[in-house]
Design an enzyme around this catalytic site. Sequence first.
Site, mmCIF file in Angstrom:
data_model
loop_
_atom_site.group_PDB
_atom_site.id
_atom_site.type_symbol
_atom_site.label_atom_id
_atom_site.label_comp_id
_atom_site.label_asym_id
_atom_site.label_seq_id
_atom_site.Cartn_x
_atom_site.Cartn_y
_atom_site.Cartn_z
ATOM 1 N N HIS A 1 7.766 -2.100 -5.615
ATOM 2 C CA HIS A 1 6.498 -2.792 -5.418
ATOM 3 C C HIS A 1 5.817 -2.213 -4.176
ATOM 4 O O HIS A 1 4.629 -1.941 -4.194
ATOM 5 C CB HIS A 1 6.736 -4.295 -5.278
ATOM 6 C CG HIS A 1 5.494 -5.115 -5.311
ATOM 7 N ND1 HIS A 1 4.567 -5.018 -6.328
ATOM 8 C CD2 HIS A 1 5.008 -6.045 -4.443
ATOM 9 C CE1 HIS A 1 3.567 -5.851 -6.091
ATOM 10 N NE2 HIS A 1 3.810 -6.484 -4.951
ATOM 11 N N GLU B 1 12.062 -6.489 -0.085
ATOM 12 C CA GLU B 1 12.369 -5.724 -1.301
ATOM 13 C C GLU B 1 13.558 -4.804 -1.044
ATOM 14 O O GLU B 1 14.405 -4.607 -1.922
ATOM 15 C CB GLU B 1 11.161 -4.920 -1.763
ATOM 16 C CG GLU B 1 11.385 -4.266 -3.134
ATOM 17 C CD GLU B 1 10.153 -3.569 -3.698
ATOM 18 O OE1 GLU B 1 10.210 -3.159 -4.876
ATOM 19 O OE2 GLU B 1 9.144 -3.422 -2.962
ATOM 20 N N HIS C 1 -3.102 -0.947 -3.627
ATOM 21 C CA HIS C 1 -2.554 -2.059 -4.409
ATOM 22 C C HIS C 1 -3.603 -2.513 -5.416
ATOM 23 O O HIS C 1 -4.612 -3.122 -5.059
ATOM 24 C CB HIS C 1 -2.177 -3.193 -3.467
ATOM 25 C CG HIS C 1 -1.328 -4.250 -4.105
ATOM 26 N ND1 HIS C 1 -1.152 -4.362 -5.481
ATOM 27 C CD2 HIS C 1 -0.589 -5.261 -3.551
ATOM 28 C CE1 HIS C 1 -0.370 -5.380 -5.734
ATOM 29 N NE2 HIS C 1 -0.010 -5.936 -4.586
ATOM 30 N N CYS D 1 0.269 -10.241 -8.494
ATOM 31 C CA CYS D 1 0.544 -8.802 -8.435
ATOM 32 C C CYS D 1 1.637 -8.350 -9.401
ATOM 33 O O CYS D 1 1.930 -7.159 -9.495
ATOM 34 C CB CYS D 1 0.909 -8.415 -7.012
ATOM 35 S SG CYS D 1 -0.360 -8.902 -5.831
ATOM 36 N N PHE E 1 2.403 -13.063 -5.559
ATOM 37 C CA PHE E 1 2.243 -14.324 -4.843
ATOM 38 C C PHE E 1 2.649 -15.470 -5.772
ATOM 39 O O PHE E 1 2.365 -15.456 -6.969
ATOM 40 C CB PHE E 1 0.791 -14.534 -4.430
ATOM 41 C CG PHE E 1 0.354 -13.756 -3.212
ATOM 42 C CD1 PHE E 1 1.249 -12.979 -2.497
ATOM 43 C CD2 PHE E 1 -0.960 -13.819 -2.777
ATOM 44 C CE1 PHE E 1 0.854 -12.267 -1.372
ATOM 45 C CE2 PHE E 1 -1.377 -13.120 -1.650
ATOM 46 C CZ PHE E 1 -0.461 -12.344 -0.949
ATOM 47 N N LYS F 1 1.771 3.028 -4.581
ATOM 48 C CA LYS F 1 0.699 2.436 -3.773
ATOM 49 C C LYS F 1 0.374 3.278 -2.546
ATOM 50 O O LYS F 1 -0.670 3.081 -1.913
ATOM 51 C CB LYS F 1 1.071 1.014 -3.362
ATOM 52 C CG LYS F 1 1.145 0.020 -4.530
ATOM 53 C CD LYS F 1 1.512 -1.361 -4.043
ATOM 54 C CE LYS F 1 1.616 -2.362 -5.205
ATOM 55 N NZ LYS F 1 2.803 -2.124 -6.066
#
Length: 411
Positions: free
Chosen positions: A302, A313, A339, A163, A397, A334
């Site tokens: 994010h 975050e 996403h 991502c 990830f 998002k």
Amino acid sequence: MKRRVVVTGMGAITPIGNGVEAFWDGVKQEKTGFGRITYFDTTDYKCKLAAEVKDFDASAYMDKKAARRMEQFCQFAVAAAREAMEDSGLDMEKEDPYRAGCAVGSGIGSLQAMEREYGRLIEKGPAKVAPLLVPLMISNMAAGNVSIAFDLKGKSINVVTACATGTNSIGEAYRTIQYGDADIMVAGGTESSITPIGVAGFSALTALSSSEDPARCSIPFDKDRSGFVMGEGAAIVVLEELEHAKARGAKIYAEVAGYGCSSDAFHITSPAEDGAGAAAAMVNAVKDAGITTDDITYINAHGTATHHNDLFETRAIKLAFGAHARDIKINSTKSMVGHLLGAAGAIEFVACVKELQEGFIHRTVGLVESEEELDLNYCKQSFREDFTYALSNSLGFGGHNASILVKKYTE
């Protein structure tokens, strides 16, 4: 001496509009792209919703023969790149093609091709697998097809960091120009993974929202968040060395001022719980720009709407910025487009550029109330104000952290 790098063109294919202006109008209208998945029957799936691209016609951006030799993630990339190239006003016949490169990433490539051809393998045997399976499937073909379409003969790379792919791709393109390996880079991310195996896999990981309410499915930083909603699309930007852009009279949208990366080295799916890795990426981007953390007043987070991401975050932002974190406006694009995986950082980069241009910070749509530890300003409302820097975060990830800093352009 590092060279200055500016943005001179942008293109986008998104769940809330195809084309940068359609996307941006959607953002300002707080439009969301969420709806029932139409690509396959979701009867047996926990996840029913996604953010699909609507009304996309590949033949509007490329000839039909070329389109047939591309899976959808590549079609999205070429379409967004065409808009970006046309927007930039570049005439490649007047440029040295070996000084123009490409950094377009996809986190996954084509799951559609894999599913389709695996079905043929099982049903009809190996002799019936399509001869173009591999070049249709592999993730670097987005960069390959963009390079071919626009005669980009310089560095051509496919950064794959889950991502964080879109942000890393633009960041590596920035570095390429900064250090003189190219004068022009076409950069961004693309993804199209709303498929049976894609949705099933992320659902099994408990990463996807199981909400069936389009208004309450992708709700970053909200106490009721339950996972992300898978989106798809592409965003591509044209980056140029400043003097090269000025010499041809290009319009300049913004300047790329800093880029920072780190690795959590912690877990294959969860961010580091203390936020140290993401904090390091943000601090590195700020240091790269030669400014201080107090200069940052806006972050495009994010912000996936998973429990762990939004909490960790938040901790990262507090760790990076200290008491000043409470003065920073933080939002998540998002909340409208879902996403986009490998394309997420790229579309959020475009959002940052438009926000800087217009002095507008969009609302985190759907956010109603956060829990106790999520106590920063996550933009329950939009803001109109002049600001100089936009910091965009992407966390992938595997522990990949990338932050890119965009600056309002001045001479």
